[in-house]
Design a protein around this motif. Structure first.
Motif, PDB file in Angstrom:
ATOM      1  N   VAL A 200       4.222 -11.915  11.260  1.00 26.99           N
ATOM      2  CA  VAL A 200       3.674 -10.574  11.486  1.00 26.99           C
ATOM      3  C   VAL A 200       4.804  -9.563  11.678  1.00 26.99           C
ATOM      4  O   VAL A 200       4.794  -8.460  11.116  1.00 26.99           O
ATOM      5  N   LEU A 201       5.821  -9.951  12.442  1.00 31.34           N
ATOM      6  CA  LEU A 201       6.897  -9.041  12.807  1.00 31.34           C
ATOM      7  C   LEU A 201       7.819  -8.731  11.634  1.00 31.34           C
ATOM      8  O   LEU A 201       8.278  -7.593  11.472  1.00 31.34           O
ATOM      9  N   THR A 202       8.101  -9.736  10.801  1.00 32.15           N
ATOM     10  CA  THR A 202       9.091  -9.547   9.738  1.00 32.15           C
ATOM     11  C   THR A 202       8.489  -9.369   8.349  1.00 32.15           C
ATOM     12  O   THR A 202       9.226  -9.085   7.400  1.00 32.15           O
ATOM     13  N   VAL A 203       7.182  -9.555   8.209  1.00 31.84           N
ATOM     14  CA  VAL A 203       6.544  -9.362   6.904  1.00 31.84           C
ATOM     15  C   VAL A 203       5.499  -8.253   6.966  1.00 31.84           C
ATOM     16  O   VAL A 203       5.566  -7.272   6.215  1.00 31.84           O
ATOM     17  N   LEU A 204       4.523  -8.369   7.852  1.00 30.46           N
ATOM     18  CA  LEU A 204       3.440  -7.389   7.898  1.00 30.46           C
ATOM     19  C   LEU A 204       3.912  -6.030   8.401  1.00 30.46           C
ATOM     20  O   LEU A 204       3.491  -4.994   7.878  1.00 30.46           O
ATOM     21  N   VAL A 205       4.782  -6.026   9.420  1.00 35.31           N
ATOM     22  CA  VAL A 205       5.285  -4.742   9.931  1.00 35.31           C
ATOM     23  C   VAL A 205       6.104  -3.994   8.871  1.00 35.31           C
ATOM     24  O   VAL A 205       5.860  -2.804   8.623  1.00 35.31           O
ATOM     25  N   PRO A 206       7.083  -4.639   8.173  1.00 37.02           N
ATOM     26  CA  PRO A 206       7.790  -3.917   7.096  1.00 37.02           C
ATOM     27  C   PRO A 206       6.887  -3.568   5.918  1.00 37.02           C
ATOM     28  O   PRO A 206       7.187  -2.632   5.167  1.00 37.02           O
ATOM     29  N   ILE A 210       6.432   0.015   3.335  1.00 37.91           N
ATOM     30  CA  ILE A 210       6.568  -0.233   1.895  1.00 37.91           C
ATOM     31  C   ILE A 210       5.340   0.283   1.151  1.00 37.91           C
ATOM     32  O   ILE A 210       5.438   1.042   0.184  1.00 37.91           O
ATOM     33  N   VAL A 211       4.144  -0.125   1.597  1.00 41.77           N
ATOM     34  CA  VAL A 211       2.904   0.295   0.935  1.00 41.77           C
ATOM     35  C   VAL A 211       2.722   1.806   1.050  1.00 41.77           C
ATOM     36  O   VAL A 211       2.389   2.491   0.069  1.00 41.77           O
ATOM     37  N   ARG A 216       2.593   7.010  -1.586  1.00 43.55           N
ATOM     38  CA  ARG A 216       2.874   8.444  -1.581  1.00 43.55           C
ATOM     39  C   ARG A 216       3.727   8.837  -2.787  1.00 43.55           C
ATOM     40  O   ARG A 216       3.510   9.894  -3.394  1.00 43.55           O
ATOM     41  N   ILE A 217       4.708   7.989  -3.137  1.00 40.58           N
ATOM     42  CA  ILE A 217       5.564   8.295  -4.284  1.00 40.58           C
ATOM     43  C   ILE A 217       4.739   8.347  -5.563  1.00 40.58           C
ATOM     44  O   ILE A 217       4.882   9.262  -6.385  1.00 40.58           O
ATOM     45  N   LEU A 218       3.847   7.377  -5.749  1.00 40.24           N
ATOM     46  CA  LEU A 218       3.018   7.351  -6.955  1.00 40.24           C
ATOM     47  C   LEU A 218       2.082   8.553  -7.019  1.00 40.24           C
ATOM     48  O   LEU A 218       1.853   9.124  -8.089  1.00 40.24           O
TER      49      LEU A 218
END
Length: 324
Positions: A200-206, A210-211, A216-218
């Motif tokens: 959760v801390l190192t995958v879901l939080v980052p 990212i998403v 927003r960029i797209l």
């Protein structure tokens, strides 16, 4: 300290290679040499080229250093193991490799998250970019990411070291923390809970920045002009490809360690388990080096000093843009 009842692990996923093993050793050596040359060159290029002393390239430098770190935890090990008939690794070295490969994966993902946020600010908030993303601030973020993830995984490793193991055969070609923990006689519920917390801390939080950043960029790209859309997509493409490539490799390795994938051929399982550790260090320097024009120009100036004064100086249109 490693449990005194366990002195080594057996890696049972290696396939019978026969005389092909020496060809495979040569291939592994060539791939590792290519990874070292490409990533070292780009790290040196970013450090010595003043035109690349910007936040985005500092993040790239951290990414390339991480590729060197992660591949260093795998390729020398493969060069030793592949020629052998019996694949045995000492328990201390196995846990050292676990630390190296897992921290590599976590640093990689968090660095890609920082790069996504950097591109979001450059494209969506260009007037605030230079105040929010200074070299000093980015350098501090990079340092904190490395230190925090190293300390966090030391806790994971200490939980594995305290276990008593009732077996020593790992169904992998390198040491894998989850597969090692499965060999414990009992008492690994704390490991499972902390492992879930770590994911959760190192995958879901980052994953949140990212998403959010790429969404927003797209949206900005499709609302803007054709030139702005092409410029934004060209600078984000390497990062999106890198993220998808790394996520695919990690996802398969997680699925393989937790589910029975014996229906897949053994060679396919081995290759896919090595995918994120082999392709990512190869793909990133090739992709960023070829795709980003300022890296290409800096490389030409470094390798061909005669072209050093061929640019139009610091006031060129490209350098005025924060996107690339």
């Amino acid at each position: 300290m490693v449990n005194s009842t366990l002195s080594y692990f057996v890696l049972s996923a290696y396939l019978p290679l026969g005389s092909v093993r020496f060809v495979l050793v040569l291939c592994v050596a060539l791939i590792y040499t290519l990874i070292l040359v490409l990533n070292c060159f780009l790290v040196v290029l970013i450090l010595v080229s003043r035109s690349l002393h910007e936040p985005m390239y500092l993040l790239l430098c951290s990414l390339f250093v991480n590729e060197l770190y992660g591949s260093g935890g795998l390729f020398p090990f493969l060069l030793v193991q592949v020629p052998l008939d019996i694949h045995v690794v000492s328990a201390p070295f196995c846990f050292l490799q676990i630390f190296c490969l897992y921290t590599y994966a976590q640093v990689e993902f968090c660095t890609l998250a920082l790069m996504a946020y950097d591109r979001y600010l450059a494209i969506c908030c260009p007037l605030q970019y230079h105040t929010r993303m200074t070299l000093r601030r980015v350098g501090l973020l990079v340092l904190l990411v490395w230190i925090f993830l190293f300390l966090k995984f030391l806790v994971t490793l200490s939980l594995s070291l305290r276990l008593t193991y009732c077996g020593n055969s790992i169904s992998s070609v390198y040491c894998h923390n989850y597969l090692v923990a499965k060999l414990a006689c009992s008492g690994n519920s704390v490991n499972n809970f902390y492992g879930l917390f770590g994911v959760v801390l190192t995958v879901l939080v980052p994953l949140v920045p990212i998403v959010f950043s790429y969404a927003r960029i797209l949206s900005i790209c499709y609302a803007g002009s054709g030139h702005a859309r092409q410029k934004a997509l060209s600078t984000c493409t390497p990062q999106i490809v890198s993220l998808l490539n790394f996520s695919f490799g990690c996802s398969f390795e997680i699925l393989q360690s937790r589910f029975d994938l014996s229906a897949f051929p053994g060679l396919v399982r081995v290759l896919l388990s090595l995918y994120f550790l082999v392709m990512q260090p190869l793909l990133n320097p090739l992709m960023y080096g070829l795709q980003m024009s300022r890296i290409r120009k800096a490389a030409r100036r470094l390798l061909c000093p005669a072209h050093k004064h061929s640019s139009h100086g610091p006031g060129t249109k490209e350098q005025a843009l924060t996107v690339e």
